[in-house]
Design a protein around this motif. Structure first.
Motif, short mmCIF file in Angstrom:
data_model
loop_
_atom_site.label_atom_id
_atom_site.label_comp_id
_atom_site.label_asym_id
_atom_site.label_seq_id
_atom_site.Cartn_x
_atom_site.Cartn_y
_atom_site.Cartn_z
N UNK A 1 -30.85 -13.85 -40.49
CA UNK A 1 -29.68 -14.48 -41.08
C UNK A 1 -29.15 -15.62 -40.21
N UNK A 2 -29.22 -15.44 -38.90
CA UNK A 2 -28.67 -16.46 -37.99
C UNK A 2 -29.39 -17.79 -38.09
N UNK A 3 -30.63 -17.79 -38.59
CA UNK A 3 -31.42 -19.02 -38.65
C UNK A 3 -31.39 -19.68 -40.01
N UNK A 4 -30.61 -19.16 -40.93
CA UNK A 4 -30.62 -19.71 -42.28
C UNK A 4 -30.17 -21.17 -42.29
N UNK A 5 -30.83 -21.95 -43.13
CA UNK A 5 -30.54 -23.38 -43.28
C UNK A 5 -30.72 -24.13 -41.96
N UNK B 1 -33.48 -25.80 -38.80
CA UNK B 1 -34.37 -26.96 -38.73
C UNK B 1 -35.70 -26.73 -39.43
N UNK B 2 -36.07 -25.47 -39.68
CA UNK B 2 -37.32 -25.19 -40.36
C UNK B 2 -37.13 -25.03 -41.86
N UNK B 3 -35.89 -24.94 -42.30
CA UNK B 3 -35.59 -24.70 -43.70
C UNK B 3 -35.64 -25.99 -44.50
N UNK B 4 -36.48 -26.03 -45.53
CA UNK B 4 -36.50 -27.17 -46.45
C UNK B 4 -35.66 -26.85 -47.69
N UNK B 5 -35.77 -25.62 -48.20
CA UNK B 5 -34.85 -25.18 -49.25
C UNK B 5 -34.79 -23.67 -49.27
N UNK B 6 -33.56 -23.14 -49.37
CA UNK B 6 -33.33 -21.71 -49.46
C UNK B 6 -32.36 -21.43 -50.60
N UNK B 7 -32.56 -20.32 -51.28
CA UNK B 7 -31.57 -19.82 -52.23
C UNK B 7 -30.48 -19.12 -51.42
N UNK B 8 -29.25 -19.54 -51.61
CA UNK B 8 -28.15 -19.10 -50.76
C UNK B 8 -27.61 -17.72 -51.16
N UNK B 9 -27.30 -16.93 -50.15
CA UNK B 9 -26.69 -15.62 -50.34
C UNK B 9 -25.74 -15.36 -49.17
N UNK B 10 -24.80 -14.47 -49.38
CA UNK B 10 -23.86 -14.14 -48.31
C UNK B 10 -23.12 -12.86 -48.64
N UNK B 11 -22.63 -12.19 -47.61
CA UNK B 11 -21.70 -11.09 -47.79
C UNK B 11 -20.30 -11.66 -47.66
N UNK B 12 -19.56 -11.66 -48.77
CA UNK B 12 -18.22 -12.22 -48.79
C UNK B 12 -17.23 -11.07 -48.73
N UNK B 13 -16.53 -10.88 -47.62
CA UNK B 13 -15.61 -9.75 -47.50
C UNK B 13 -14.64 -9.67 -48.67
N UNK B 14 -14.51 -8.47 -49.23
CA UNK B 14 -13.59 -8.26 -50.32
C UNK B 14 -14.10 -8.69 -51.68
N UNK C 1 -28.96 -11.99 -46.89
CA UNK C 1 -30.25 -12.65 -46.66
C UNK C 1 -30.57 -13.72 -47.69
N UNK C 2 -30.75 -14.96 -47.23
CA UNK C 2 -31.21 -16.03 -48.09
C UNK C 2 -32.67 -15.83 -48.48
N UNK C 3 -33.04 -16.39 -49.60
CA UNK C 3 -34.43 -16.37 -50.09
C UNK C 3 -35.07 -17.69 -49.70
N UNK C 4 -36.05 -17.65 -48.81
CA UNK C 4 -36.71 -18.88 -48.34
C UNK C 4 -37.67 -19.38 -49.41
#
Length: 492
Positions: A261-265, A267-280, A370-373
Motif C-alpha cells: 500500500x505504501x508504494x501505490x501511485x 514511480x513504477x505505477x503507470x496506472x492503478x485502480x484506486x482503493x482506500x479504507x475511508x474511516x467511518x 489495496x489498489x489494483x495495478x
C-alpha cells in the motif's frame, strides 16, 4: 446486448466517495427521494457536475465486476499460473474456466461484461454532456481525455476477452437504441486507438497529490502500446514505449515493495485502480480485490481464491526473489511479519494482492486499501524489449530486458544471468519467460499466451482448443435480452 442505459448512474465525489443521480420524472406523494441522489434533470450544468461525472467512472472501476470474481474468472482462471483455491466445494464454477468448459450462462461472464459496459456508459455520459457545460476549457479537455482513456481500457478488456463485441460511443437516446449488434474487433481496436491518441495529446504527465491516480499521458501511451502489441503493430509498440521511457518512470529497488500500500501511485505505477479504507465510510471502502484472494482462515486475510499453481512456482529461475514476492507459501512468515499456518485449504496464495493482517479494520473488507495495478513500468520495458526484438533490434531488446532482470537480481550476480543471445527466437522466448515471472498473477498471462500463438501448447492439457478458446463465450443473458441480435462466439 443488455440494456446499458443505467437508470441509476453512480457518480463519485472525489475518486473514492459515491453519490447517485436519477432521471428526472413526475413526482407523486409516493415518491420518496433517496438520500444523496440528484435528479439528472438538474445535473450536467456546471463544472462541479463535470467533476462528479468523471469521478463516477473511477469509482466504478474498483467495483466487484471489475476487480473481483468476474475479473478473476475471465482474466485469470484460464492461465496456467492460477487455479480456483478456497475450499474444494466453494464457487466451483471457477473450475469450468480453468478447464475451458464454461457454460455461456455462467454469471461471471455477464458480471465482467456488464462491469465493462457500465464503465463505458459512464464514460459516454461524460463525453456526451460535459462538452455542453460552460467551464474552464483546459479542465474540460482533461476530463474528456480521462473519460476516453477509461473507455479505451474497458473496451480493451472486452475485446481481448470476447473478440467481436457491441461498440457504443454515445448514450442511447431511447429504447430503440438499447440493443446493437457486434462490431468486428478491428473496429473496436480502431476506436480504442483513437481514444488513446486523443487522451495522450491532452493528459498531463503527472498530478498534484490531490489528483493522484487519475489517468496520465504515460498511462495513455502505455495502454496504447499494449493495444498495439495485441495487434502485432511492433513499430507502434516500440514508439509508444520509447515515449513512456522518457517520462520519468523507474523501477522500485525491491520487487516486493511494488505491491504494498505504501508504494501505490509511485514511480513504477503507470496506472492503478484506486482503493482506500475511508474511516467511518465502509460503503465507499468497497474494493474486494484483496479480500477475495487473501489468505484463508485468518483474521485480516480473506477468502483464498485465485491461488498460484505449482507450475507458476516452478517457472522462476533458482534464487529469483520474485517467486517469494509473488507467492505466499503455507508455513512461511511474510516480510511484514504475518505467520501463515502450516496447514489449511491451499498451499499457496497470491502475495501481490496481500495486505498485512495488522491493517485490517473490523467492519471493513479485508485489504480494502489495496489498489489494483493495471499497468506497471516493468511491463512497459518488456513490451519495449519484445517490439525491439521483433523489429530486429536485439541490442535495445536486451537493454530493456536487462533493466527488469537487474532489479530482480538485486545485486546478486550469482542469479538471473544477463541474457546475451541476439538470436531472435531465443531472445523472444527469453522475453516471454520474463513476462511470465515478472507479471505473474497480474491478469496478463492468459492473454499473453494466446496472442503469442501458444494456446494449444501451454493450455491444451487444461482443455484449451484452437479456433474456439481464443475468446470466451458471449454471456447467454446478453444474447437472450437482445432477441438474437447478438450471436454466440464459434464453438460455444
Amino acid at each position: 446486448m443488455k440494456n446499458i442505459i443505467y437508470k441509476n448512474a453512480v457518480l463519485g465525489i472525489g475518486l473514492l466517495g459515491l453519490v447517485t443521480i436519477t432521471p428526472g420524472c413526475k413526482k407523486s406523494f409516493l415518491d420518496v427521494p433517496t438520500q444523496a441522489e440528484q435528479a439528472s434533470g438538474t445535473f450536467w450544468v456546471d463544472q462541479n457536475d463535470a467533476a462528479k461525472g468523471v469521478n463516477s467512472i473511477y469509482a466504478n472501476l474498483r467495483a466487484w465486476g471489475n476487480t473481483a470474481f468476474p475479473a478473476i474468472a475471465v482474466e485469470s482462471m484460464g492461465a496456467d499460473e492460477a487455479e480456483k483455491g478456497s475450499s474444494p466445494t466453494d464457487a466451483t464454477y471457477f473450475n469450468d474456466y480453468d478447464t475451458f468448459s464454461v457454460n455461456p450462462a455462467d454469471g461471471q461472464l455477464s458480471g465482467f461484461w456488464n462491469a465493462q459496459y457500465q464503465n463505458i456508459f459512464l464514460a459516454n455520459q461524460v463525453l456526451t454532456n460535459v462538452p455542453k457545460i460552460s467551464m474552464d476549457a483546459a479542465l474540460k479537455s482533461r476530463y474528456l481525455a480521462e473519460a476516453k482513456f477509461i473507455r479505451a481500457l474497458s473496451y480493451f478488456r472486452l475485446v481481448r476477452a470476447f473478440g467481436d463485441i457491441p461498440l457504443r460511443t454515445t448514450v442511447a437516446a431511447d429504447a430503440s437504441e438499447y440493443n446493437i449488434a457486434k462490431s468486428p474487433k478491428a473496429q473496436v481496436y480502431a476506436l480504442i486507438e483513437s481514444d488513446l491518441n486523443d487522451a495522450a495529446a491532452v493528459l498531463p504527465q503527472s498530478y498534484l497529490a490531490t489528483d493522484l491516480g487519475r489517468a496520465t499521458k504515460g498511462a495513455a501511451l502505455g495502454l496504447h502500446a499494449k493495444v498495439a502489441m495485441y495487434q502485432k503493430k511492433w513499430s507502434d509498440v516500440l514508439s509508444y514505449t520509447n515515449s513512456v521511457m522518457t517520462l520519468g518512470y523507474s523501477l522500485l529497488p525491491v520487487y516486493d515493495n511494488v505491491f504494498r500500500v505504501a508504494a501505490e501511485n509511485g514511480v513504477e505505477s503507470v496506472f492503478e485502480i484506486q482503493a482506500a479504507l475511508i474511516p467511518g465510510n465502509a460503503a465507499a471502502s468497497n474494493s474486494q480485490y484483496s479480500q477475495v484472494q487473501g489468505v484463508r482462515g485468518v483474521t485480516g486475510g480473506g477468502w483464498g481464491f485465485n491461488v498460484p499453481t505449482a507450475a507458476l512456482a516452478a517457472a522462476f529461475e533458482t534464487g529469483d526473489p520474485r517467486r517469494d514476492a509473488t507467492i505466499i507459501f503455507r508455513g512461511e512468515t511474510t516480510p511484514q511479519g504475518d505467520v501463515i499456518a502450516a496447514t489449511g485449504d491451499n498451499p499457496m496464495y497470491n502475495q501481490k494482492s496481500y495486505v498485512p493482517f495488522s491493517m485490517y479494520v473490523s467492519g471493513f473488507n479485508e485489504g480494502c486499501q489495496q489498489n489494483f495495478r493495471v499497468l506497471r513500468y516493468s511491463d512497459i520495458l518488456l513490451m519495449n524489449a519484445e517490439a525491439a526484438n521483433e523489429l530486429g533490434n536485439s541490442a535495445q531488446a536486451i537493454s530493456s530486458l536487462e533493466i527488469v532482470r537487474a532489479r530482480a537480481r538485486q545485486g546478486n550476480a550469482a542469479i538471473l544471468p544477463k541474457v546475451t543471445s541476439t538470436d531472435q527466437t531465443t531472445l523472444r522466448n527469453a522475453i516471454w519467460k520474463e513476462r511470465q515471472v515478472e507479471l505473474a498473477m497480474e491478469y496478463d498471462r492468459y492473454f499473453d499466451v494466446i496472442r503469442q500463438g501458444r494456446g494449444t501448447a501451454v493450455f491444451g492439457p487444461k482443455g484449451w482448443k484452437a479456433n474456439k478458446n481464443e475468446v470466451w463465450p458471449i454471456p447467454q443473458t446478453e444474447i437472450d435480452i437482445s432477441g438474437g441480435l447478438l450471436t454466440q462466439n464459434p464453438g460455444y
